[in-house]
Design a protein around this motif. Structure first.
Motif, PDB file in Angstrom:
ATOM      1  N   ALA A   1       9.411  48.561  73.529  1.00  0.00           N
ATOM      2  CA  ALA A   1      10.877  48.408  73.493  1.00  0.00           C
ATOM      3  C   ALA A   1      11.457  48.233  74.894  1.00  0.00           C
ATOM      4  CB  ALA A   1      11.525  49.603  72.793  1.00  0.00           C
ATOM      5  N   THR A   2      10.775  47.383  75.694  1.00  0.00           N
ATOM      6  CA  THR A   2      11.245  47.122  77.054  1.00  0.00           C
ATOM      7  C   THR A   2      11.428  45.627  77.287  1.00  0.00           C
ATOM      8  OG1 THR A   2       8.994  47.037  77.946  1.00  0.00           O
ATOM      9  CG2 THR A   2      10.120  49.173  78.000  1.00  0.00           C
ATOM     10  N   MET A   3      12.316  45.307  78.212  1.00  0.00           N
ATOM     11  CA  MET A   3      12.575  43.929  78.580  1.00  0.00           C
ATOM     12  C   MET A   3      12.705  43.829  80.099  1.00  0.00           C
ATOM     13  SD  MET A   3      15.556  41.361  77.139  1.00  0.00           S
ATOM     14  CE  MET A   3      16.992  42.217  77.841  1.00  0.00           C
ATOM     15  N   GLN A   4      11.927  42.939  80.695  1.00  0.00           N
ATOM     16  CA  GLN A   4      12.018  42.713  82.135  1.00  0.00           C
ATOM     17  C   GLN A   4      13.014  41.589  82.393  1.00  0.00           C
ATOM     18  OE1 GLN A   4       9.117  41.843  86.008  1.00  0.00           O
ATOM     19  NE2 GLN A   4       8.232  42.472  84.046  1.00  0.00           N
ATOM     20  N   VAL A   5      13.931  41.830  83.330  1.00  0.00           N
ATOM     21  CA  VAL A   5      15.002  40.867  83.590  1.00  0.00           C
ATOM     22  C   VAL A   5      15.198  40.685  85.089  1.00  0.00           C
ATOM     23  CG1 VAL A   5      16.189  41.453  81.442  1.00  0.00           C
ATOM     24  CG2 VAL A   5      16.819  42.645  83.557  1.00  0.00           C
ATOM     25  N   LYS A   6      15.907  39.625  85.455  1.00  0.00           N
ATOM     26  CA  LYS A   6      16.263  39.383  86.846  1.00  0.00           C
ATOM     27  C   LYS A   6      17.290  40.414  87.304  1.00  0.00           C
ATOM     28  CE  LYS A   6      15.957  34.355  86.181  1.00  0.00           C
ATOM     29  NZ  LYS A   6      16.767  33.109  86.176  1.00  0.00           N
TER      30      LYS A   6
ATOM     31  N   VAL B   1      27.234  43.757  57.155  1.00  0.00           N
ATOM     32  CA  VAL B   1      25.787  43.935  57.199  1.00  0.00           C
ATOM     33  C   VAL B   1      25.448  44.976  58.266  1.00  0.00           C
ATOM     34  CG1 VAL B   1      23.556  42.822  57.564  1.00  0.00           C
ATOM     35  CG2 VAL B   1      25.444  41.533  56.512  1.00  0.00           C
ATOM     36  N   GLU B   2      24.745  46.037  57.881  1.00  0.00           N
ATOM     37  CA  GLU B   2      24.343  47.080  58.816  1.00  0.00           C
ATOM     38  C   GLU B   2      23.350  46.509  59.838  1.00  0.00           C
ATOM     39  OE1 GLU B   2      25.497  50.047  59.064  1.00  0.00           O
ATOM     40  OE2 GLU B   2      26.662  50.194  57.209  1.00  0.00           O
ATOM     41  N   PRO B   3      23.322  47.084  61.064  1.00  0.00           N
ATOM     42  CA  PRO B   3      22.493  46.521  62.134  1.00  0.00           C
ATOM     43  C   PRO B   3      21.022  46.279  61.781  1.00  0.00           C
ATOM     44  CG  PRO B   3      23.981  48.150  63.041  1.00  0.00           C
ATOM     45  CD  PRO B   3      24.151  48.202  61.550  1.00  0.00           C
ATOM     46  N   LEU B   4      20.331  47.278  61.229  1.00  0.00           N
ATOM     47  CA  LEU B   4      18.912  47.088  60.907  1.00  0.00           C
ATOM     48  C   LEU B   4      18.725  46.048  59.809  1.00  0.00           C
ATOM     49  CD1 LEU B   4      16.980  50.496  61.022  1.00  0.00           C
ATOM     50  CD2 LEU B   4      16.596  48.436  62.376  1.00  0.00           C
ATOM     51  N   ASP B   5      19.640  46.036  58.850  1.00  0.00           N
ATOM     52  CA  ASP B   5      19.572  45.035  57.779  1.00  0.00           C
ATOM     53  C   ASP B   5      19.766  43.629  58.346  1.00  0.00           C
ATOM     54  OD1 ASP B   5      19.196  47.003  55.870  1.00  0.00           O
ATOM     55  OD2 ASP B   5      21.333  47.204  55.435  1.00  0.00           O
ATOM     56  N   LEU B   6      20.609  43.526  59.351  1.00  0.00           N
ATOM     57  CA  LEU B   6      20.862  42.230  59.975  1.00  0.00           C
ATOM     58  C   LEU B   6      19.596  41.668  60.603  1.00  0.00           C
ATOM     59  CD1 LEU B   6      22.599  39.923  60.966  1.00  0.00           C
ATOM     60  CD2 LEU B   6      23.397  41.384  62.840  1.00  0.00           C
ATOM     61  N   VAL B   7      18.854  42.517  61.299  1.00  0.00           N
ATOM     62  CA  VAL B   7      17.615  42.080  61.924  1.00  0.00           C
ATOM     63  C   VAL B   7      16.623  41.595  60.872  1.00  0.00           C
ATOM     64  CG1 VAL B   7      15.670  42.746  63.388  1.00  0.00           C
ATOM     65  CG2 VAL B   7      17.948  43.651  63.873  1.00  0.00           C
ATOM     66  N   LYS B   8      16.531  42.318  59.780  1.00  0.00           N
ATOM     67  CA  LYS B   8      15.614  41.948  58.700  1.00  0.00           C
ATOM     68  C   LYS B   8      16.018  40.621  58.059  1.00  0.00           C
ATOM     69  CE  LYS B   8      14.561  46.789  57.620  1.00  0.00           C
ATOM     70  NZ  LYS B   8      14.778  47.900  56.653  1.00  0.00           N
ATOM     71  N   LEU B   9      17.311  40.439  57.866  1.00  0.00           N
ATOM     72  CA  LEU B   9      17.800  39.201  57.252  1.00  0.00           C
ATOM     73  C   LEU B   9      17.576  37.992  58.168  1.00  0.00           C
ATOM     74  CD1 LEU B   9      21.152  40.441  55.665  1.00  0.00           C
ATOM     75  CD2 LEU B   9      19.140  39.612  54.421  1.00  0.00           C
ATOM     76  N   LEU B  10      17.724  38.220  59.465  1.00  0.00           N
ATOM     77  CA  LEU B  10      17.592  37.113  60.416  1.00  0.00           C
ATOM     78  C   LEU B  10      16.141  36.799  60.746  1.00  0.00           C
ATOM     79  CD1 LEU B  10      19.014  35.118  62.385  1.00  0.00           C
ATOM     80  CD2 LEU B  10      18.868  36.916  64.109  1.00  0.00           C
ATOM     81  N   LEU B  11      15.335  37.855  60.968  1.00  0.00           N
ATOM     82  CA  LEU B  11      13.972  37.637  61.471  1.00  0.00           C
ATOM     83  C   LEU B  11      12.867  37.998  60.472  1.00  0.00           C
ATOM     84  CD1 LEU B  11      14.485  39.099  65.059  1.00  0.00           C
ATOM     85  CD2 LEU B  11      14.698  36.734  64.312  1.00  0.00           C
ATOM     86  N   GLY B  12      13.256  38.640  59.358  1.00  0.00           N
ATOM     87  CA  GLY B  12      12.264  39.006  58.353  1.00  0.00           C
ATOM     88  C   GLY B  12      11.532  40.312  58.666  1.00  0.00           C
TER      89      GLY B  12
ATOM     90  N   LEU C   1      25.835  57.133  66.653  1.00  0.00           N
ATOM     91  CA  LEU C   1      24.736  57.543  65.787  1.00  0.00           C
ATOM     92  C   LEU C   1      23.422  56.988  66.325  1.00  0.00           C
ATOM     93  CD1 LEU C   1      24.733  55.343  62.572  1.00  0.00           C
ATOM     94  CD2 LEU C   1      26.385  54.990  64.401  1.00  0.00           C
ATOM     95  N   THR C   2      22.344  57.544  65.797  1.00  0.00           N
ATOM     96  CA  THR C   2      21.012  57.084  66.144  1.00  0.00           C
ATOM     97  C   THR C   2      20.366  56.494  64.893  1.00  0.00           C
ATOM     98  OG1 THR C   2      20.750  58.766  67.859  1.00  0.00           O
ATOM     99  CG2 THR C   2      18.742  57.771  67.001  1.00  0.00           C
ATOM    100  N   ILE C   3      19.824  55.272  65.035  1.00  0.00           N
ATOM    101  CA  ILE C   3      19.184  54.595  63.914  1.00  0.00           C
ATOM    102  C   ILE C   3      17.718  54.380  64.277  1.00  0.00           C
ATOM    103  CG2 ILE C   3      19.181  52.556  62.438  1.00  0.00           C
ATOM    104  CD1 ILE C   3      22.123  52.141  63.160  1.00  0.00           C
ATOM    105  N   GLU C   4      16.821  55.046  63.570  1.00  0.00           N
ATOM    106  CA  GLU C   4      15.399  54.951  63.882  1.00  0.00           C
ATOM    107  C   GLU C   4      14.922  53.500  63.826  1.00  0.00           C
ATOM    108  OE1 GLU C   4      11.082  56.828  62.452  1.00  0.00           O
ATOM    109  OE2 GLU C   4      12.953  57.458  61.475  1.00  0.00           O
ATOM    110  N   GLY C   5      14.254  53.069  64.878  1.00  0.00           N
ATOM    111  CA  GLY C   5      13.738  51.706  64.929  1.00  0.00           C
ATOM    112  C   GLY C   5      14.713  50.696  65.507  1.00  0.00           C
ATOM    113  N   MET C   6      15.918  51.139  65.840  1.00  0.00           N
ATOM    114  CA  MET C   6      16.946  50.225  66.313  1.00  0.00           C
ATOM    115  C   MET C   6      16.590  49.629  67.671  1.00  0.00           C
ATOM    116  SD  MET C   6      19.713  48.958  65.129  1.00  0.00           S
ATOM    117  CE  MET C   6      20.138  47.413  65.943  1.00  0.00           C
ATOM    118  N   GLY C   7      15.920  50.405  68.527  1.00  0.00           N
ATOM    119  CA  GLY C   7      15.558  49.907  69.851  1.00  0.00           C
ATOM    120  C   GLY C   7      14.673  48.671  69.771  1.00  0.00           C
ATOM    121  N   LYS C   8      13.573  48.778  69.025  1.00  0.00           N
ATOM    122  CA  LYS C   8      12.661  47.645  68.882  1.00  0.00           C
ATOM    123  C   LYS C   8      13.322  46.491  68.140  1.00  0.00           C
ATOM    124  CE  LYS C   8       8.344  50.281  69.015  1.00  0.00           C
ATOM    125  NZ  LYS C   8       7.095  50.653  68.278  1.00  0.00           N
ATOM    126  N   ALA C   9      14.115  46.812  67.124  1.00  0.00           N
ATOM    127  CA  ALA C   9      14.793  45.772  66.356  1.00  0.00           C
ATOM    128  C   ALA C   9      15.781  45.014  67.240  1.00  0.00           C
ATOM    129  CB  ALA C   9      15.513  46.394  65.162  1.00  0.00           C
ATOM    130  N   GLY C  10      16.504  45.773  68.065  1.00  0.00           N
ATOM    131  CA  GLY C  10      17.460  45.133  68.965  1.00  0.00           C
ATOM    132  C   GLY C  10      16.776  44.229  69.959  1.00  0.00           C
TER     133      GLY C  10
END
Length: 227
Positions: free
Chosen positions: A81-86, A216-227, A44-53
Protein backbone atom coordinates in the motif's frame (compact mmCIF):
# COMPACT_ATOMS: atom_id res chain seq x y z
CA UNK A 1 13.50 6.53 4.94
CA UNK A 2 12.28 9.26 7.29
CA UNK A 3 8.67 9.98 8.28
CA UNK A 4 8.09 13.65 7.39
CA UNK A 5 4.32 13.95 7.75
CA UNK A 6 1.54 11.90 9.32
CA UNK A 7 -1.68 12.68 7.46
CA UNK A 8 -5.31 11.67 7.89
CA UNK A 9 -5.31 9.08 5.11
CA UNK A 10 -1.58 8.70 4.31
CA UNK A 11 1.86 8.89 5.89
CA UNK A 12 4.64 10.63 3.96
CA UNK A 13 8.28 9.48 3.96
CA UNK A 14 11.41 11.03 2.46
CA UNK A 15 13.51 8.48 0.54
CA UNK A 16 17.28 8.55 0.20
CA UNK A 17 16.98 8.89 -3.60
CA UNK A 18 15.17 12.22 -3.20
CA UNK A 19 11.72 10.86 -4.02
CA UNK A 20 8.74 10.63 -1.66
CA UNK A 21 6.97 7.49 -0.44
CA UNK A 22 3.27 7.64 0.39
CA UNK A 23 1.88 4.95 2.75
CA UNK A 24 -1.89 4.60 2.25
CA UNK A 25 -4.06 4.04 5.34
CA UNK A 26 -7.48 2.48 5.77
CA UNK A 27 -8.80 5.75 7.26
CA UNK A 28 -11.15 7.99 5.26
CA UNK A 29 -12.44 11.50 5.89
CA UNK A 30 -15.94 12.16 7.23
CA UNK A 31 -17.93 13.06 10.31
CA UNK A 32 -19.78 10.93 12.86
CA UNK A 33 -18.93 7.72 11.07
CA UNK A 34 -20.21 8.94 7.69
CA UNK A 35 -17.82 9.23 4.73
CA UNK A 36 -17.39 12.71 3.25
CA UNK A 37 -14.53 13.43 0.79
CA UNK A 38 -14.73 17.12 1.66
CA UNK A 39 -14.40 16.69 5.42
CA UNK A 40 -11.21 17.70 7.23
CA UNK A 41 -11.37 15.01 9.92
CA UNK A 42 -11.05 11.23 9.86
CA UNK A 43 -14.59 9.91 10.03
CA UNK A 44 -14.11 6.15 9.89
CA UNK A 45 -11.78 3.31 9.08
CA UNK A 46 -12.62 0.91 6.24
CA UNK A 47 -10.59 -2.30 6.19
CA UNK A 48 -8.77 -2.68 2.88
CA UNK A 49 -9.35 0.93 1.86
CA UNK A 50 -5.62 1.73 1.69
CA UNK A 51 -4.83 -0.91 -0.94
CA UNK A 52 -8.09 -0.25 -2.77
CA UNK A 53 -7.35 3.46 -2.92
CA UNK A 54 -3.90 2.78 -4.29
CA UNK A 55 -5.23 0.40 -6.96
CA UNK A 56 -7.62 3.07 -8.15
CA UNK A 57 -4.95 5.77 -7.98
CA UNK A 58 -2.51 3.70 -10.06
CA UNK A 59 -5.28 3.06 -12.62
CA UNK A 60 -6.11 6.73 -13.06
CA UNK A 61 -2.50 7.99 -13.01
CA UNK A 62 -1.79 5.53 -15.83
CA UNK A 63 -4.70 6.97 -17.81
CA UNK A 64 -3.36 10.49 -17.27
CA UNK A 65 0.14 9.44 -18.38
CA UNK A 66 -1.35 8.20 -21.66
CA UNK A 67 -2.69 11.72 -22.24
CA UNK A 68 0.58 13.42 -21.20
CA UNK A 69 -0.96 15.11 -18.15
CA UNK A 70 1.81 15.88 -15.63
CA UNK A 71 1.63 14.08 -12.27
CA UNK A 72 4.01 13.12 -9.46
CA UNK A 73 3.46 9.37 -9.94
CA UNK A 74 6.50 7.07 -10.33
CA UNK A 75 5.42 3.58 -9.21
CA UNK A 76 3.09 1.76 -6.83
CA UNK A 77 3.39 -1.33 -4.62
CA UNK A 78 -0.15 -2.54 -4.02
CA UNK A 79 0.75 -5.25 -1.48
CA UNK A 80 2.55 -2.75 0.74
CA UNK A 81 0.00 0.00 0.00
CA UNK A 82 2.79 2.40 -0.95
CA UNK A 83 3.38 4.75 -3.85
CA UNK A 84 6.67 6.37 -4.83
CA UNK A 85 6.28 9.88 -6.23
CA UNK A 86 8.33 12.88 -7.31
CA UNK A 87 9.14 15.55 -4.77
CA UNK A 88 6.78 18.51 -5.14
CA UNK A 89 6.15 21.80 -3.35
CA UNK A 90 2.58 22.68 -2.42
CA UNK A 91 1.05 26.13 -2.90
CA UNK A 92 1.08 28.04 0.36
CA UNK A 93 0.30 25.51 3.08
CA UNK A 94 -1.64 23.39 0.60
CA UNK A 95 -4.70 23.77 -1.61
CA UNK A 96 -7.58 21.42 -2.36
CA UNK A 97 -9.27 21.79 -5.73
CA UNK A 98 -12.79 20.45 -6.17
CA UNK A 99 -14.42 19.88 -9.55
CA UNK A 100 -18.20 19.63 -9.37
CA UNK A 101 -20.44 18.03 -11.99
CA UNK A 102 -23.51 17.83 -9.74
CA UNK A 103 -24.80 19.91 -6.83
CA UNK A 104 -24.11 17.97 -3.65
CA UNK A 105 -22.25 18.22 -0.34
CA UNK A 106 -20.98 21.62 0.78
CA UNK A 107 -21.99 23.21 -2.54
CA UNK A 108 -25.61 22.26 -1.88
CA UNK A 109 -25.42 23.40 1.74
CA UNK A 110 -24.19 26.84 0.71
CA UNK A 111 -26.20 27.43 -2.44
CA UNK A 112 -29.28 25.32 -1.82
CA UNK A 113 -31.57 28.35 -2.23
CA UNK A 114 -30.55 28.44 -5.88
CA UNK A 115 -30.23 24.77 -6.83
CA UNK A 116 -31.55 21.28 -6.20
CA UNK A 117 -29.61 18.22 -5.09
CA UNK A 118 -28.04 16.49 -8.08
CA UNK A 119 -28.53 19.48 -10.37
CA UNK A 120 -26.04 19.56 -13.25
CA UNK A 121 -22.97 21.77 -12.90
CA UNK A 122 -20.55 22.53 -15.72
CA UNK A 123 -17.29 21.16 -14.23
CA UNK A 124 -17.34 23.97 -11.65
CA UNK A 125 -13.91 24.44 -10.06
CA UNK A 126 -13.64 25.49 -6.42
CA UNK A 127 -10.38 26.02 -4.50
CA UNK A 128 -10.10 25.75 -0.72
CA UNK A 129 -7.18 26.32 1.64
CA UNK A 130 -5.98 23.27 3.59
CA UNK A 131 -6.62 24.69 7.03
CA UNK A 132 -8.35 22.42 9.56
CA UNK A 133 -8.60 25.19 12.15
CA UNK A 134 -10.60 27.38 9.77
CA UNK A 135 -12.61 24.54 8.20
CA UNK A 136 -10.81 24.65 4.83
CA UNK A 137 -12.22 28.00 3.62
CA UNK A 138 -12.95 28.52 -0.10
CA UNK A 139 -10.75 31.14 -1.74
CA UNK A 140 -10.98 33.04 -5.04
CA UNK A 141 -8.34 33.46 -7.74
CA UNK A 142 -7.98 37.14 -6.80
CA UNK A 143 -7.39 36.33 -3.12
CA UNK A 144 -4.86 33.61 -4.00
CA UNK A 145 -2.95 36.17 -6.05
CA UNK A 146 -3.16 38.95 -3.45
CA UNK A 147 -1.99 36.64 -0.65
CA UNK A 148 0.96 35.47 -2.76
CA UNK A 149 -0.23 31.86 -2.76
CA UNK A 150 -0.83 31.39 -6.50
CA UNK A 151 -0.36 33.85 -9.41
CA UNK A 152 -3.42 34.40 -11.62
CA UNK A 153 -1.74 32.85 -14.65
CA UNK A 154 -1.01 29.70 -12.65
CA UNK A 155 -4.60 29.62 -11.40
CA UNK A 156 -5.77 29.29 -15.01
CA UNK A 157 -3.34 26.39 -15.51
CA UNK A 158 -4.64 24.80 -12.29
CA UNK A 159 -8.26 25.23 -13.38
CA UNK A 160 -7.73 23.71 -16.83
CA UNK A 161 -5.77 20.75 -15.43
CA UNK A 162 -8.53 20.18 -12.87
CA UNK A 163 -11.27 20.15 -15.52
CA UNK A 164 -9.25 17.97 -17.91
CA UNK A 165 -8.33 15.42 -15.23
CA UNK A 166 -11.82 15.35 -13.72
CA UNK A 167 -13.40 14.82 -17.15
CA UNK A 168 -11.06 11.87 -17.81
CA UNK A 169 -12.10 10.33 -14.48
CA UNK A 170 -15.78 11.06 -15.20
CA UNK A 171 -15.58 9.39 -18.63
CA UNK A 172 -13.81 6.28 -17.27
CA UNK A 173 -16.45 5.89 -14.56
CA UNK A 174 -19.22 6.35 -17.11
CA UNK A 175 -17.97 3.26 -18.98
CA UNK A 176 -19.14 1.26 -15.92
CA UNK A 177 -22.47 3.10 -15.61
CA UNK A 178 -21.12 5.25 -12.78
CA UNK A 179 -21.81 8.99 -12.45
CA UNK A 180 -19.19 11.30 -10.94
CA UNK A 181 -20.77 14.05 -8.82
CA UNK A 182 -17.59 15.70 -7.57
CA UNK A 183 -13.90 15.04 -7.05
CA UNK A 184 -11.17 16.56 -4.90
CA UNK A 185 -7.65 16.98 -6.32
CA UNK A 186 -4.36 18.43 -5.12
CA UNK A 187 -1.57 20.10 -7.08
CA UNK A 188 1.98 21.27 -6.48
CA UNK A 189 5.13 22.30 -8.32
CA UNK A 190 7.65 19.71 -9.42
CA UNK A 191 10.60 20.43 -7.10
CA UNK A 192 13.05 20.11 -10.01
CA UNK A 193 11.23 21.69 -12.98
CA UNK A 194 8.72 24.03 -11.32
CA UNK A 195 5.93 22.58 -13.49
CA UNK A 196 2.44 22.43 -11.99
CA UNK A 197 1.62 18.75 -11.48
CA UNK A 198 -1.15 16.63 -9.97
CA UNK A 199 -0.10 15.25 -6.58
CA UNK A 200 -1.68 13.11 -3.83
CA UNK A 201 -4.13 10.47 -5.10
CA UNK A 202 -7.19 9.81 -7.26
CA UNK A 203 -9.19 7.33 -5.22
CA UNK A 204 -12.69 6.51 -4.07
CA UNK A 205 -12.00 8.47 -0.89
CA UNK A 206 -11.65 11.67 -2.92
CA UNK A 207 -14.89 11.59 -4.90
CA UNK A 208 -18.65 11.13 -4.76
CA UNK A 209 -20.00 8.63 -7.29
CA UNK A 210 -23.55 7.44 -7.91
CA UNK A 211 -25.05 4.52 -9.83
CA UNK A 212 -28.73 4.43 -10.81
CA UNK A 213 -29.31 7.46 -8.59
CA UNK A 214 -27.81 5.82 -5.49
CA UNK A 215 -24.54 6.75 -3.77
CA UNK A 216 -21.75 4.18 -4.17
CA UNK A 217 -19.63 3.44 -1.08
CA UNK A 218 -15.84 3.77 -1.56
CA UNK A 219 -14.92 0.05 -1.47
CA UNK A 220 -17.88 -0.82 -3.69
CA UNK A 221 -16.72 1.81 -6.16
CA UNK A 222 -13.31 0.19 -6.49
CA UNK A 223 -14.91 -3.20 -7.09
CA UNK A 224 -17.29 -1.80 -9.70
CA UNK A 225 -14.51 0.01 -11.54
CA UNK A 226 -11.65 -2.50 -11.32
CA UNK A 227 -13.35 -5.78 -10.39
Amino acid sequence: MNLTYEGKTKNVYQLENGNILLQFKDDVTGENGVFDPGANTVGLTIEGMGKAGLRMTEFFFSKLAEKNIPTHFIEANIEEATMQVKNAKVFGRGLEVICRFKAVGSFLRRYGAYCEEGQDLDAFVEVTLKDDERQDPPISADALHMLDVLPKADYEVLKKLTQDISTIVKDELAKKGLVLYDIKLEFGRDAETGEIILIDEISAGNMRVYKDGKYVEPLDLVKLLLG
